[in-house]
Motif scaffolding. Structure first.
Motif, mmCIF file in Angstrom:
data_model
loop_
_atom_site.group_PDB
_atom_site.id
_atom_site.type_symbol
_atom_site.label_atom_id
_atom_site.label_comp_id
_atom_site.label_asym_id
_atom_site.label_seq_id
_atom_site.Cartn_x
_atom_site.Cartn_y
_atom_site.Cartn_z
ATOM 1 N N GLU A 266 -10.969 -4.645 10.378
ATOM 2 C CA GLU A 266 -10.448 -3.396 10.944
ATOM 3 C C GLU A 266 -9.442 -2.749 9.990
ATOM 4 O O GLU A 266 -9.463 -1.533 9.773
ATOM 5 N N PHE A 267 -8.575 -3.580 9.408
ATOM 6 C CA PHE A 267 -7.599 -3.043 8.469
ATOM 7 C C PHE A 267 -8.292 -2.545 7.196
ATOM 8 O O PHE A 267 -7.920 -1.516 6.641
ATOM 9 N N ALA A 268 -9.290 -3.290 6.732
ATOM 10 C CA ALA A 268 -10.040 -2.879 5.534
ATOM 11 C C ALA A 268 -10.702 -1.526 5.752
ATOM 12 O O ALA A 268 -10.733 -0.675 4.838
ATOM 13 N N ASN A 269 -11.218 -1.304 6.945
ATOM 14 C CA ASN A 269 -11.839 -0.020 7.265
ATOM 15 C C ASN A 269 -10.804 1.104 7.241
ATOM 16 O O ASN A 269 -11.080 2.216 6.762
ATOM 17 N N PHE A 270 -9.607 0.823 7.733
ATOM 18 C CA PHE A 270 -8.503 1.794 7.673
ATOM 19 C C PHE A 270 -8.170 2.127 6.222
ATOM 20 O O PHE A 270 -7.989 3.292 5.860
ATOM 21 N N VAL A 271 -8.112 1.107 5.386
ATOM 22 C CA VAL A 271 -7.761 1.291 3.974
ATOM 23 C C VAL A 271 -8.798 2.142 3.237
ATOM 24 O O VAL A 271 -8.456 3.052 2.484
ATOM 25 N N THR A 272 -10.069 1.861 3.468
ATOM 26 C CA THR A 272 -11.128 2.550 2.728
ATOM 27 C C THR A 272 -11.526 3.884 3.368
ATOM 28 O O THR A 272 -11.652 4.896 2.666
ATOM 29 N N LEU A 279 -11.411 -1.403 -2.640
ATOM 30 C CA LEU A 279 -11.141 -2.834 -2.551
ATOM 31 C C LEU A 279 -11.732 -3.541 -3.756
ATOM 32 O O LEU A 279 -12.786 -3.155 -4.270
ATOM 33 N N LEU A 280 -11.059 -4.600 -4.205
ATOM 34 C CA LEU A 280 -11.578 -5.417 -5.305
ATOM 35 C C LEU A 280 -12.683 -6.347 -4.842
ATOM 36 O O LEU A 280 -13.583 -6.700 -5.609
ATOM 37 N N PHE A 281 -12.594 -6.805 -3.594
ATOM 38 C CA PHE A 281 -13.568 -7.721 -3.013
ATOM 39 C C PHE A 281 -13.983 -7.200 -1.643
ATOM 40 O O PHE A 281 -13.195 -6.527 -0.973
ATOM 41 N N PRO A 282 -15.174 -7.505 -1.202
ATOM 42 C CA PRO A 282 -15.526 -7.179 0.185
ATOM 43 C C PRO A 282 -14.646 -7.976 1.141
ATOM 44 O O PRO A 282 -14.316 -9.127 0.876
ATOM 45 N N ALA A 283 -14.264 -7.356 2.242
ATOM 46 C CA ALA A 283 -13.381 -8.010 3.223
ATOM 47 C C ALA A 283 -14.233 -8.856 4.168
ATOM 48 O O ALA A 283 -14.376 -8.556 5.353
ATOM 49 N N ASP A 284 -14.767 -9.948 3.642
ATOM 50 C CA ASP A 284 -15.671 -10.809 4.417
ATOM 51 C C ASP A 284 -14.936 -11.694 5.404
ATOM 52 O O ASP A 284 -15.499 -12.087 6.434
ATOM 53 N N THR A 285 -13.697 -12.058 5.067
ATOM 54 C CA THR A 285 -12.979 -13.021 5.911
ATOM 55 C C THR A 285 -11.570 -12.509 6.214
ATOM 56 O O THR A 285 -11.435 -11.508 6.914
ATOM 57 N N ASN A 286 -10.547 -13.154 5.695
ATOM 58 C CA ASN A 286 -9.175 -12.818 6.097
ATOM 59 C C ASN A 286 -8.365 -12.123 5.016
ATOM 60 O O ASN A 286 -7.158 -11.953 5.174
ATOM 61 N N PHE A 287 -9.002 -11.711 3.914
ATOM 62 C CA PHE A 287 -8.307 -11.013 2.837
ATOM 63 C C PHE A 287 -8.717 -9.541 2.806
ATOM 64 O O PHE A 287 -9.900 -9.227 2.980
ATOM 65 N N VAL A 288 -7.750 -8.678 2.524
ATOM 66 C CA VAL A 288 -8.039 -7.294 2.152
ATOM 67 C C VAL A 288 -7.375 -7.091 0.801
ATOM 68 O O VAL A 288 -6.147 -7.071 0.697
ATOM 69 N N TYR A 289 -8.196 -6.996 -0.242
ATOM 70 C CA TYR A 289 -7.696 -6.961 -1.616
ATOM 71 C C TYR A 289 -7.802 -5.542 -2.151
ATOM 72 O O TYR A 289 -8.854 -5.094 -2.594
#
Length: 356
Positions: A266-272, A279-289
């Motif tokens: 959810e946060f990754a979607n907000f960021v992008t 993002l440097l990596f896909p947010a597959d788990t618990n990191f948003v890079y």
């Protein structure tokens, strides 16, 4: 609310739960000397992990760095030899030069062609085989799952595992966050376990246990690793104090990771989508890079976060069991303010590479 509820630097900062602390207190009557294999809590826990992963044996140690380095040292025999791994791998960049110091090994760092994970083709292009006296042959392949929160596709792992075994090269997994990968993909720990000769599994990151990691492998490998563990001063006497908490972590925290992953997505979607960052990596788990070259200055981000009681480590944002909804809302506000303050000019300074 815990002290780490507003800390996004890592999942290593998690605290043991109340239930874990109760298990530690109640462990007294079952404690023994683990060096003599008389601590039943620890031996039972090691048995639980070996069964979970389908391996012959397991050994508990104090950290993921120790279990990784014990595995590498136990797989290797005599120089000249080298290991092959991702150029960002924890075993290479974040374990204090342990490969060189403890195993006298060269490293062949591989830059993934897809930018996320090594493919079999990447490995074939860099592997060192044969008897040319000028080189240090590849005697171990090391993978990492997850890395930067990204999941290593199981299909690619299968290809690499088959190649390694066809060529008699052992394969080790730094599975510090394999718990996350298993929850996110539905791939069992046993299936992952079948593809590696050894796996290091951290207990003190997303699982919230206070201390520890487990190495699984063959009986022969674990016997060797246990010897090296003792040599390194890692023989813990009443380790049941620690493994009792780890047992609770598997029952209480591991199943909750799906919720943590959903929060991160959810946060990754907000960021992008809302902020237009990359993002440097896909947010597959618990990191948003977050890509730190993109639209904001990470140093300003960290500074603004500190002013609002949010602890940050640049664009590496990690969600965990204790992350609070209030902290996430504050984090969003801080990130928006950092973007607003971005001047387009950043201080040119050296930074340590690698992912912690």
């Amino acid at each position: 609310m815990t002290a780490c509820s507003h800390d996004f630097r890592s999942d290593t900062i998690t605290n043991p739960t109340k239930e874990m602390m109760e298990a530690i207190t109640n462990s007294y009557s079952a404690l023994g000397d683990a060096v003599y294999e008389e601590d039943t809590i620890t031996t039972n826990f090691e048995s639980r992990i070996k069964e979970l992963t389908g391996h012959e044996a397991a050994v508990f140690a104090v950290s993921g760095t120790m279990t990784n380095q014990l595995a590498i040292r136990s797989h290797l025999f005599q120089p000249p030899h080298s290991i092959l791994c991702d150029h960002r791998a924890h075993v290479y960049t974040c374990e204090a030069g342990g490969i060189a110091t403890l195993s006298q090994a060269m490293v062949t760092p591989v830059i993934p062609s897809n930018g996320i994970y090594m493919t079999l083709e990447d490995i074939k292009a860099k592997i060192i085989v044969g008897e040319d006296v000028h080189v240090a042959p590849t005697k171990l392949i090391c993978l990492e799952n997850t890395m930067g929160g990204a999941i290593y596709p199981i299909e690619e792992i299968r290809r690499i595992s088959k190649f390694a075994r066809d060529n008699d090269i052992p394969i080790h997994l730094d599975g510090a966050r394999l718990w996350n990968a298993s929850i996110a993909t539905g791939v069992s720990m046993r299936e992952y376990g079948s593809l590696f000769d050894s796996i290091s599994l951290c207990l003190s990151k997303g699982l919230c246990a206070p201390v520890g990691s487990v190495l699984v492998g063959s009986k022969k490998l674990i016997k060797t690793a246990t010897w090296f563990k003792k040599q390194a001063g890692g023989g813990i006497r009443q380790s049941g104090i620690l493994t009792s908490a780890a047992n609770v972590a598997l029952d209480q925290v591991w199943p909750s990771m799906a919720k943590t992953h959903a929060t991160a997505k959810e946060f990754a979607n907000f960021v992008t989508s809302d902020l237009g960052l990359k993002l440097l990596f896909p947010a597959d788990t618990n990191f948003v890079y977050i890509d730190e070259t993109d639209k904001f200055d990470s140093d300003v981000f960290v500074k603004l976060g500190a002013e609002r009681g949010i602890k940050l480590l640049g664009g590496r944002i990690v969600f965990h069991y204790h992350t609070s909804p209030e902290a996430i809302e504050t984090l969003k506000e801080v990130l928006q303010e950092a973007i607003k303050q971005y001047s387009g000019v950043k201080e040119d300074k050296l930074k340590t590479s690698g992912y912690i």
